[in-house]
Design a protein around this motif. Structure first.
Motif, PDB file in Angstrom:
ATOM      1  N   HIS B  53      43.404  48.752  35.911  1.00  0.00           N
ATOM      2  CA  HIS B  53      42.775  47.579  35.756  1.00  0.00           C
ATOM      3  C   HIS B  53      41.765  47.743  34.670  1.00  0.00           C
ATOM      4  CE1 HIS B  53      39.592  44.917  36.987  1.00  0.00           C
ATOM      5  NE2 HIS B  53      38.483  45.885  36.781  1.00  0.00           N
ATOM      6  N   MET B  56      43.140  46.992  30.952  1.00  0.00           N
ATOM      7  CA  MET B  56      43.190  45.617  30.772  1.00  0.00           C
ATOM      8  C   MET B  56      42.061  45.022  30.030  1.00  0.00           C
ATOM      9  SD  MET B  56      46.070  44.668  31.969  1.00  0.00           S
ATOM     10  CE  MET B  56      47.098  46.181  31.736  1.00  0.00           C
ATOM     11  N   LEU B  99      44.346  39.147  33.091  1.00  0.00           N
ATOM     12  CA  LEU B  99      45.105  40.176  33.895  1.00  0.00           C
ATOM     13  C   LEU B  99      43.961  41.007  34.567  1.00  0.00           C
ATOM     14  CD1 LEU B  99      47.907  41.196  31.845  1.00  0.00           C
ATOM     15  CD2 LEU B  99      48.007  39.794  33.749  1.00  0.00           C
ATOM     16  N   SER B 103      43.598  41.326  38.633  1.00  0.00           N
ATOM     17  CA  SER B 103      43.594  42.635  39.119  1.00  0.00           C
ATOM     18  C   SER B 103      42.419  43.334  39.832  1.00  0.00           C
ATOM     19  CB  SER B 103      44.192  43.666  38.154  1.00  0.00           C
ATOM     20  OG  SER B 103      43.106  43.788  37.185  1.00  0.00           O
TER      21      SER B 103
END
Lengths: 70, 232
Positions: B53, B56, B99, B103
């Motif tokens: 996570h 990203m 993203l 996430s």
């Protein structure tokens, strides 16, 4: 001689049968341990490698295009 | 400070940093999923999301920083290729932004109890996403190339510090559920033997390199298009 060797062969073959009920027949146990989490890890790894290969091939194709334009 | 586009293209062509990025992310899949992690209530195994996570957001920051460089160089030189570099950086940055948001939402569902709980970090992130989406809308709304490039560059240079304040400053000044914000400790505090860093740092750098790589591919496509149009 022939009889002895056949007898020996059958004796050796039967040794197999005694080993059967013992533990440790499952040989590929690494991928089956820890709830088979390693299988998941490998799946993700393969997926990622596939994507990486895809990126590399796009990169190569682009290079070819760039050469045509320069 | 000033690296010309042609020099930049030479670096873009080198394969070693792309291979490094792939290798680092590849290794983080194994270390991140298999290495021991601190056992914490509520989090349990989801603490491993840290390796997927947070990178990203790191990848997003990496390409947004390059977009600032593109904008500054565009204003200095007027070379339209810098404007295109900046544009592609923002596009890829926004992709990683989304993203990171998605996430984070999934992680929040199983730790905070809801996909969206109007946490300061979440709200700030949403505003930041709008801020950068506005860059694309603004840029596409101007027909004339030089005017478009200049306005987009100036907007982009101002958007970056505002995004930094929204994501990394404001949530720290209030109560937030997000680790590392508002008196809520980050995971580094529980990682007593620093074992998590072995997967975390490679993932951060690796994903950043991959984001930059995707950006360079998009940028090179734009350059081919640009050269084709400028010849005619």
């Amino acid at each position: 001689m022939k009889k002895i060797s056949i007898a020996l062969l059958f004796t050796l073959l039967s040794a197999n049968l005694f080993a059967q009920p013992g533990a440790g027949i499952e040989m590929a146990d690494f991928m089956r341990s820890s709830g088979k989490i390693y299988v998941v890890v490998c799946t993700i790894a393969i997926t990622f490698l596939g994507l990486a290969y895809y990126l590399f091939s796009i990169d190569r194709k682009l290079k070819r295009l760039e050469k045509e334009h320069h | 400070m000033s690296i010309t586009i042609d020099k930049l293209l030479v670096y873009i062509d080198r394969p070693w940093w792309k291979i490094t990025g792939v290798f680092l992310v590849f290794s983080s899949i194994f270390t991140g999923l298999l290495m021991p992690v601190p056992a914490l209530p509520i989090l349990h195994e989801t603490i491993r999301n840290l390796y997927f996570h947070v990178p990203m957001w790191m990848a997003m920051l990496a390409v947004f920083k390059i977009s600032i460089y593109g904008s500054l160089m565009y204003l200095r030189t007027g070379d339209q290729r810098y404007d295109l570099l900046s544009l592609e950086c923002v596009k890829v940055g926004l992709f990683f932004y989304v993203l990171g948001l998605l996430s984070g939402m999934l992680w929040a569902k199983y730790t905070w109890g809801a996909y969206w709980s109007n946490d300061p970090k979440q709200n700030s992130a949403a505003i930041g996403a709008l801020l950068y989406s506005a860059y694309l809308v603004l840029r596409n709304s101007i027909e004339e190339e030089q005017k478009r490039g200049r306005i987009a560059a100036i907007y982009n240079i101002f958007a970056f510090p505002i995004m930094i304040v929204l994501l990394f400053v404001l949530p720290r000044m209030t109560d937030s559920l997000h680790p590392g914000n508002g008196g809520n400790p980050a995971f580094g505090k529980y990682d007593l033997d620093n074992g998590m860093k072995l997967a975390f740092y490679p993932a951060m750098l690796g994903w950043s390199l991959i984001a930059v790589w995707i950006t360079t591919i998009r940028f090179r496509i734009q350059l081919i298009d640009y050269l084709k149009n400028s010849i005619n």
